[in-house]
Scaffold this motif. Sequence first.
Motif: not given
Length: 310
Positions: A98-99, A125-130, A147-148, A196-200
């Motif tokens: 993620d970022p 890169a730039r993937l959400s944790t989900d 982050h997990f 953005t809010p989708d990022m942990r």
Amino acid sequence: MLFRQLEYFVAVARERHFARAAETCYVSQPALSAAIAKLERELNVTLINRGHTYQGLTPEGERLVVWAKRILAEQDAFKAEVAAVQSGITGTLRLGTDPTASTTLAMPVAAFCAAHPLAKVQVRARLSTDELHRQIRDFELDVAIAHFDPGDREGLQVVPLYQERYMLLVADDQLMSQAGTMTWAEAAQLPLALLTPDMRIRRLIDDVFAEKGCVVTPQVETDSIAALYAHVGGGAWASIVPHTWLRAMPVIGRTRALPLVDPEAGAQVSVAIHAGTPGSVAARAFVNAATGLALDEVFGQPLPHEHRVR
């Protein structure tokens, strides 16, 4: 049952289209359809709902696609293990992030490549944790750094790498004082540009503001670190970033980086691989390379010109 049949079936499930699946497998559509029909006869079940076009998987097909992905991943892992015994680790390691961690990848990637010079690394890169969790679970990624939380760890082997703490990036002319730190409550009064809010990391930042009773509505939201820095550099916005970013992307010009206090919030960044055994030999090697770097100590060292780079 042949591995080729499973590969074709997984391709159809992924592409949701027979012609596109055949193209990705480099075979003709009739050959692909015949192989899947033979697989259905061997298993004595219908796997795909068919009309004039693909209409989704049957319940049996939904279950088989999970097993097929696992079987194909284990086949790839076995081939890689044999190749590693013969000539060392080769092939391409699929690494997702993620970022938050994308600016710190260079060190673990360099350590892995130095230990395994015949291997290559492909970074997503730039993937959400989900999405990172899903891609590891579905064997689309070999390893991820992010982050997990405890709820994210089902089916994963998660190893801590380093603890990040948060900094405020802000232009000189937005500062009301020359203090060396800023509180979260004070930061909430600034015009903010955030991920953005989708990022942990954004969720973690929002949680800290909420704990302080602050309602924050950023004027700018982006999924790009470069865009975030550019907005802050323009002087109109401030932002909140992990302290680890400052090693790869130091502040310049009028921008300052101030530690955020009250509270001194932080989060654990970890490396994760699929929990299945024996798993990918390259993924295990990457985890060994990354954890051997003692990144907490590295990122705990003071930066030159901690608050400003002129």
